[in-house]
Design a protein around this motif. Structure first.
Motif, PDB file in Angstrom:
ATOM      1  N   GLU A  95       0.837  -1.218   0.000  1.00 36.52           N
ATOM      2  CA  GLU A  95       0.000   0.000   0.000  1.00 36.52           C
ATOM      3  C   GLU A  95       0.862   1.253   0.000  1.00 36.52           C
ATOM      4  OE1 GLU A  95      -3.769  -1.868   2.543  1.00 36.52           O
ATOM      5  OE2 GLU A  95      -2.141  -0.821   3.576  1.00 36.52           O
ATOM      6  N   THR A  96       1.932   1.235   0.789  1.00 32.29           N
ATOM      7  CA  THR A  96       2.786   2.422   0.908  1.00 32.29           C
ATOM      8  C   THR A  96       3.494   2.711  -0.412  1.00 32.29           C
ATOM      9  OG1 THR A  96       3.125   1.862   3.220  1.00 32.29           O
ATOM     10  CG2 THR A  96       4.637   3.474   2.281  1.00 32.29           C
ATOM     11  N   VAL A  97       4.055   1.655  -1.007  1.00 31.84           N
ATOM     12  CA  VAL A  97       4.809   1.868  -2.255  1.00 31.84           C
ATOM     13  C   VAL A  97       3.853   2.298  -3.370  1.00 31.84           C
ATOM     14  CG1 VAL A  97       6.332   0.800  -3.962  1.00 31.84           C
ATOM     15  CG2 VAL A  97       6.621   0.261  -1.534  1.00 31.84           C
ATOM     16  N   ARG A  98       2.673   1.674  -3.425  1.00 31.41           N
ATOM     17  CA  ARG A  98       1.682   2.071  -4.444  1.00 31.41           C
ATOM     18  C   ARG A  98       1.249   3.520  -4.243  1.00 31.41           C
ATOM     19  NH1 ARG A  98      -0.981  -1.675  -7.577  1.00 31.41           N
ATOM     20  NH2 ARG A  98      -0.350  -3.812  -7.171  1.00 31.41           N
ATOM     21  N   HIS A  99       1.027   3.876  -2.988  1.00 31.13           N
ATOM     22  CA  HIS A  99       0.589   5.230  -2.662  1.00 31.13           C
ATOM     23  C   HIS A  99       1.620   6.254  -3.153  1.00 31.13           C
ATOM     24  CE1 HIS A  99      -1.419   8.340  -0.378  1.00 31.13           C
ATOM     25  NE2 HIS A  99      -0.259   8.668   0.167  1.00 31.13           N
ATOM     26  N   PHE A 100       2.895   5.999  -2.848  1.00 31.87           N
ATOM     27  CA  PHE A 100       3.950   6.921  -3.276  1.00 31.87           C
ATOM     28  C   PHE A 100       4.064   6.973  -4.791  1.00 31.87           C
ATOM     29  CE2 PHE A 100       6.833   8.910  -0.172  1.00 31.87           C
ATOM     30  CZ  PHE A 100       6.122   8.612   0.968  1.00 31.87           C
ATOM     31  N   ALA A 101       3.889   5.815  -5.433  1.00 30.75           N
ATOM     32  CA  ALA A 101       3.987   5.775  -6.906  1.00 30.75           C
ATOM     33  C   ALA A 101       2.984   6.743  -7.521  1.00 30.75           C
ATOM     34  CB  ALA A 101       3.757   4.352  -7.406  1.00 30.75           C
ATOM     35  N   GLY A 102       1.836   6.899  -6.841  1.00 28.43           N
ATOM     36  CA  GLY A 102       0.772   7.760  -7.354  1.00 28.43           C
ATOM     37  C   GLY A 102       1.144   9.236  -7.416  1.00 28.43           C
ATOM     38  N   TYR A 103       2.204   9.626  -6.713  1.00 26.93           N
ATOM     39  CA  TYR A 103       2.614  11.034  -6.723  1.00 26.93           C
ATOM     40  C   TYR A 103       3.406  11.409  -7.973  1.00 26.93           C
ATOM     41  CZ  TYR A 103       1.463  11.442  -1.753  1.00 26.93           C
ATOM     42  OH  TYR A 103       0.823  11.482  -0.555  1.00 26.93           O
ATOM     43  N   TYR A 104       3.878  10.393  -8.724  1.00 22.01           N
ATOM     44  CA  TYR A 104       4.826  10.662  -9.805  1.00 22.01           C
ATOM     45  C   TYR A 104       4.195  10.467 -11.177  1.00 22.01           C
ATOM     46  CZ  TYR A 104       8.248  10.558  -6.101  1.00 22.01           C
ATOM     47  OH  TYR A 104       8.946  10.834  -4.951  1.00 22.01           O
ATOM     48  N   PRO A 105       4.655  11.260 -12.157  1.00 15.72           N
ATOM     49  CA  PRO A 105       4.066  11.156 -13.496  1.00 15.72           C
ATOM     50  C   PRO A 105       4.369   9.835 -14.200  1.00 15.72           C
ATOM     51  CG  PRO A 105       5.815  12.835 -13.437  1.00 15.72           C
ATOM     52  CD  PRO A 105       5.601  12.380 -12.038  1.00 15.72           C
ATOM     53  N   SER A 106       5.553   9.284 -14.029  1.00 14.90           N
ATOM     54  CA  SER A 106       5.841   8.001 -14.703  1.00 14.90           C
ATOM     55  C   SER A 106       6.619   7.089 -13.757  1.00 14.90           C
ATOM     56  CB  SER A 106       6.609   8.219 -16.005  1.00 14.90           C
ATOM     57  OG  SER A 106       7.693   9.081 -15.785  1.00 14.90           O
ATOM     58  N   PRO A 107       5.902   6.538 -12.774  1.00 16.20           N
ATOM     59  CA  PRO A 107       6.581   5.720 -11.750  1.00 16.20           C
ATOM     60  C   PRO A 107       6.998   4.358 -12.270  1.00 16.20           C
ATOM     61  CG  PRO A 107       4.220   5.671 -11.397  1.00 16.20           C
ATOM     62  CD  PRO A 107       4.457   6.631 -12.536  1.00 16.20           C
ATOM     63  N   ARG A 108       7.880   3.708 -11.509  1.00 15.48           N
ATOM     64  CA  ARG A 108       8.192   2.296 -11.750  1.00 15.48           C
ATOM     65  C   ARG A 108       7.014   1.449 -11.274  1.00 15.48           C
ATOM     66  NH1 ARG A 108      13.664   3.857 -10.514  1.00 15.48           N
ATOM     67  NH2 ARG A 108      14.962   3.091 -12.206  1.00 15.48           N
ATOM     68  N   ASP A 109       6.975   0.198 -11.734  1.00 20.14           N
ATOM     69  CA  ASP A 109       5.967  -0.758 -11.272  1.00 20.14           C
ATOM     70  C   ASP A 109       6.221  -1.047  -9.783  1.00 20.14           C
ATOM     71  OD1 ASP A 109       4.448  -2.914 -10.614  1.00 20.14           O
ATOM     72  OD2 ASP A 109       5.140  -4.196 -12.250  1.00 20.14           O
ATOM     73  N   PRO A 110       5.270  -0.749  -8.896  1.00 23.17           N
ATOM     74  CA  PRO A 110       5.503  -0.948  -7.463  1.00 23.17           C
ATOM     75  C   PRO A 110       5.914  -2.379  -7.117  1.00 23.17           C
ATOM     76  CG  PRO A 110       3.536   0.367  -7.795  1.00 23.17           C
ATOM     77  CD  PRO A 110       3.989  -0.085  -9.154  1.00 23.17           C
ATOM     78  N   GLU A 111       5.348  -3.368  -7.811  1.00 22.65           N
ATOM     79  CA  GLU A 111       5.705  -4.766  -7.500  1.00 22.65           C
ATOM     80  C   GLU A 111       7.176  -5.024  -7.810  1.00 22.65           C
ATOM     81  OE1 GLU A 111       3.651  -6.750  -5.869  1.00 22.65           O
ATOM     82  OE2 GLU A 111       2.178  -5.131  -5.955  1.00 22.65           O
TER      83      GLU A 111
END
Ligand SMILES: Nc1ncnc2c1ncn2[C@@H]1O[C@H](COP(=O)(O)OP(=O)(O)OP(=O)(O)O)[C@@H](O)[C@H]1O
Length: 275
Positions: A95-111
């Motif tokens: 949940e934490t990594v996915r949540h942070f990924a949401g802040y960025y325009p082109s994040p890495r795959d959280p998994e």
């Protein structure tokens, strides 16, 4: 564009210089390590480059901008792992990594990020249930999930067990191989030697030596120390040519050792830890 350029950086606290005029540059895709004893000014330097602290003097360019005035878009291009650990109580790792990924325009795959930091088996664990070293891995995951061009890592492997440190090193190497620029501070000289293309040693707010792990502080030209015993006792000779010394010693030579200074020797000399 050079990702990090620093000229004459200064920062004072209550009239005392924490950073006393440093110059440095870090090239694209380079791993650069800042070394130095407690209080040397490493974190202050990194925090100024991250835009988290104001400087009192000097020119700083990070990804082409002044971190003191750069905006949100610039911030999304850098990744930060602070010295203090994330406090994310009730959420799970995923949940934490996915949540942070949401802040960025082109994040890495959280998994993929969770796997890369060695937390796949803990993806559904709440952060507060993790060990100190596992929490630190979450910090690293959050620092890279935004797919940054430049990553700041302030003592990233403190609390890691030896295997986790090796995994982390592999992760840093793969990030650098993909072109990510990395500036890290560490107290582990083997970590700096293993990861950094170049490093700088800070003491009292100044850079006292900079170079590659094998040349910094005159290492490339350092003399070897040859020690041995024979009928006359113990001998110790410093020399540029150990083979010549060994060839001239008598036939009853025993306990022969040839030692070349390493990064730790240079570091301890430079910080004044040896007289
Ligand atoms: N907020 C602050 N107020 C006053 N002095 C500070 C502040 N932050 C840092 N300093 C001082 O600035 C100097 C440099 O501190 P800094 O944290 O940058 O060192 P460091 O090299 O990162 O040390 P460490 O290895 O312990 O993390 C120290 O003398 C410290 O006491």
């Amino acid at each position: 564009m050079t990702p990090i350029e620093v000229h004459g950086l200064r920062k004072t606290y209550g009239g005392t210089a924490a950073i006393d005029g440093i110059d440095m540059s870090v090239d694209g895709g380079e791993v650069f390590a800042l070394l130095g004893p407690n209080g040397a000014g490493k974190s202050t330097t990194i925090e100024i480059l991250e835009g988290h602290r104001r400087r009192d003097g000097g020119d700083v360019r990070v990804l082409g901008e002044d971190p003191g005035t750069a905006g949100r878009r610039w911030r999304s291009r850098i990744g930060i792992v602070l010295q203090s650990a994330t406090d994310a109580g009730d959420l799970t790792v995923r949940e934490t990594v996915r949540h942070f990924a949401g802040y960025y325009p082109s994040p890495r795959d959280p998994e993929e990020v969770i796997s890369a930091v060695g937390l796949a088996a803990k993806a559904d664990a709440r952060i507060r249930s993790l060990s100190g070293g596992q929490r630190r891995r979450v910090d690293v995951a959050l620092g890279i999930v935004g797919h940054p061009e430049l990553v700041f890592l302030d003592e990233p492997t403190t609390g890691f067990d030896p295997e986790a440190r090796r995994q982390f090193w592999a992760l840093i190497r793969s990030l650098a191989a993909d072109g990510t620029t990395i500036l890290l501070t560490t107290h582990y000289l083997d970590e700096a030697a293993a990861l950094a293309g170049r490093l700088a040693i800070m003491v009292g707010g100044r850079i006292v030596a900079a170079g590659t792990p094998s040349t910094v502080g005159g290492l490339a030209h350092a003399q070897a120390t040859v020690t041995w015993r024979d009928g006359a006792g113990l001998h110790e000779v410093r020399t540029d040519s150990p083979n010549t010394v060994i060839a001239q010693a008598g036939p009853d030579m025993t306990d022969l050792q040839v030692r070349r200074p390493n990064l730790e020797d240079v570091y301890l000399d430079l910080i004044g830890a040896r007289s």
